[in-house]
Design an enzyme around this catalytic site. Structure first.
Site, PDB file in Angstrom:
ATOM      1  N   GLU A  77       5.984  11.172  -9.314  1.00 57.52           N
ATOM      2  CA  GLU A  77       6.386  10.300  -8.204  1.00 57.52           C
ATOM      3  C   GLU A  77       6.903   8.949  -8.694  1.00 57.52           C
ATOM      4  O   GLU A  77       6.389   7.904  -8.283  1.00 57.52           O
ATOM      5  CB  GLU A  77       5.190  10.022  -7.293  1.00 57.52           C
TER       6      GLU A  77
ATOM      7  N   GLY B 160       9.003   5.624  -8.830  1.00 58.95           N
ATOM      8  CA  GLY B 160       9.798   4.833  -7.891  1.00 58.95           C
ATOM      9  C   GLY B 160      10.566   3.788  -8.680  1.00 58.95           C
ATOM     10  O   GLY B 160      11.745   3.925  -8.996  1.00 58.95           O
TER      11      GLY B 160
ATOM     12  N   ARG C 184       8.421 -10.350  -4.416  1.00 61.97           N
ATOM     13  CA  ARG C 184       7.602 -10.087  -5.609  1.00 61.97           C
ATOM     14  C   ARG C 184       7.146 -11.360  -6.335  1.00 61.97           C
ATOM     15  O   ARG C 184       5.981 -11.471  -6.687  1.00 61.97           O
ATOM     16  CB  ARG C 184       8.335  -9.159  -6.588  1.00 61.97           C
TER      17      ARG C 184
ATOM     18  N   TYR D 222       3.195 -11.582  -6.323  1.00 63.53           N
ATOM     19  CA  TYR D 222       2.531 -11.167  -7.567  1.00 63.53           C
ATOM     20  C   TYR D 222       2.808 -12.131  -8.724  1.00 63.53           C
ATOM     21  O   TYR D 222       2.559 -11.762  -9.873  1.00 63.53           O
ATOM     22  CB  TYR D 222       3.021  -9.780  -8.017  1.00 63.53           C
TER      23      TYR D 222
ATOM     24  N   CYS E 200      10.109 -22.009   4.632  1.00 64.82           N
ATOM     25  CA  CYS E 200       9.126 -23.098   4.694  1.00 64.82           C
ATOM     26  C   CYS E 200       7.747 -22.642   4.231  1.00 64.82           C
ATOM     27  O   CYS E 200       6.807 -22.509   5.015  1.00 64.82           O
ATOM     28  CB  CYS E 200       9.083 -23.654   6.107  1.00 64.82           C
TER      29      CYS E 200
END
Ligand code: LLP
Length: 415
Positions: free
Chosen positions: A268, A270, A307, A311, A337
């Site tokens: 799987e 991605g 992202r 993270y 903001c």
């Protein structure tokens, strides 16, 4: 001077025509990844089920369909997208801890290949709905191997404290009791421990646990027809810093750890297929000299690419202008903001001025698919480049589209 073409398309001209911010994907780069993975898998009974969440644009899904890839979905919406793009239901697997009764029913009606089951409650719900529909559901137990993926905590899934999968002991009980599940064929295992993994150790450890469990189950008389090894292979976000695993080495680990298993191997991936095939094109709105730092304020924001905010992820940023001997240090920020609306902190770049174009790189995965309209900013356009040509594969959302389903509170009802 940075290369200003991408898959043969001139990015300056593209920005003029389409506007910014704009996600651009390279069909050629995606096909290269597809080819490399397919080559590495040669000789194995393997089916790649692309993780739709990484980039769910229909044009990207069509590239996967053309390659004979299936899809790993986590919602009815992703299933619909995959089927619309031409991925046969028989190549779709359904993962996720929160599949609703309605979604399970839709997936059974569509005839998907397999449910990756993540709890006893889900297992029994699947049995009940399959019985109501008078069909047999094919299921795999998603095991949580309690392996640290060695990646960012927010994208780790295989530790026992995570919500994903079940402990091997629990999965063992599911198999032991599976004869009672009249409308369910529990004959698969699934393991996915996290994302953006840059080393093989955790992958090997997780597969070892799955392989040992498979042997134990078979010794107990159960048949295991598929092992789904999940996704999680990392990519290069930071040139000269991130060293991704070679695809052949990854597949060698699968070959070695699953040696002796004669069922089907599902994968799987991605991010690995699409991340580095995408960039976010953005224009500098202005340069602001703050009290302590210099801000490059660009027209893309955290709503287009979350992202870095979510993270603290690094994405290389490359201006489309000439290189310079006297780089400057900038915080590259968007107009939203929120103090976390920041793409890069204290990043060394050639001097930039208003109107300059920048490429934020490796945004093909978890970029557009995680976008929002926060601050009422329309979803960005998406473009697929292919060897000198391009096609707009998602037009920029209009403000009108954005508010089309909203209305003033005129029609009141009671509940
Ligand atoms: N299979 C399952 C069950 C998954 O949960 C995921 C990703 C994948 C496959 C695909 O993983 P990949 O090959 O793309 O690493 N938004 C985060 C990533 C979240 C990944 C969630 N699950 C990011 O931007 O880094």
């Amino acid at each position: 001077m940075a290369d200003t073409t991408f898959d043969g398309v001139d990015l300056q001209a593209l920005a003029q025509r389409i506007g910014t911010p704009c996600h651009v994907y390279s069909a050629t780069a995606i096909r290269q990844r597809i080819h490399a993975l397919t080559t590495a898998l040669h000789g194995l009974d393997a089916q790649v089920c692309y993780a739709v969440k990484a980039n769910s644009n229909l044009a990207i899904l069509q590239l996967m369909a053309d390659a004979g890839f299936g899809a790993d979905i986590v919602s009815a919406g992703e299933m619909l997208r995959a089927v619309c793009a031409g991925i046969p239901a028989q190549r779709i697997v359904f993962s996720g801890v929160g599949k609703s009764a309605d979604e399970i029913a839709q997936a059974l009606d569509a005839g998907i290949a397999r449910f990756n089951v993540e709890s006893a409650d889900e297992l029994h719900l699947l049995q009940r709905i399959a019985a109501q529909h008078d069909v047999i559901a094919h299921a795999a137990a998603r095991i949580n191997p309690d392996v640290d993926a060695g990646t960012h905590a927010k994208i780790s899934t295989g530790k026992s404290e995570n919500k994903f999968g079940v402990e091997i002991d629990e999965a063992q009980r599911w198999f032991a009791d599976s004869a009672q599940l009249t409308h369910l064929r529990l004959d698969g295992l699934h393991v996915h421990i996290g994302s953006q993994m840059l080393s093989l150790g955790p992958i090997r450890a997780a597969l070892q646990r799955a392989a040992t469990f498979r042997r134990e189950l078979e010794a107990d008389g159960h048949t295991i027809r598929s092992i789904d090894v999940g996704g999680g292979l990392g990519v290069c976000y930071h040139a000269g810093h991130d060293t991704p695993v070679a695809i052949a080495d990854y597949v060698d680990v699968i070959r070695r750890e699953l040696d002796g298993f004669d069922g089907r191997i599902l994968l799987e991936p991605g991010r690995w297929l699409v991340a580095e095939a995408g960039l976010l094109l953005t224009r500098v709105i202005r340069v602001k000299h703050g009290g302590q730092r210099k801000f490059l304020i660009v027209d893309a924001a955290m709503n287009d690419l979350v992202r870095p905010s979510l993270y603290d992820a690094w994405h290389d940023i490359v201006p489309l202008g000439p290189d310079s001997d006297a780089p400057q240090r900038y915080d590259v920020v968007g107009p939203v903001c929120e103090s976390s609306d920041i793409f890069a902190r204290d990043r060394e770049l050639p001097p930039c001025t208003a109107g300059d174009l920048l490429m934020i790189k490796a945004t093909g995965a978890y970029g557009a698919s995680m976008a929002s309209t926060f601050n009422s900013r329309p979803l960005a356009a998406e473009v697929l480049a292919d060897n000198g040509r391009y096609a707009v594969v998602r037009r920029r959302q209009s403000i009108h589209d954005m508010i089309a389903d909203e209305r003033s509170a005129q029609q009141w009802e009671s509940a």
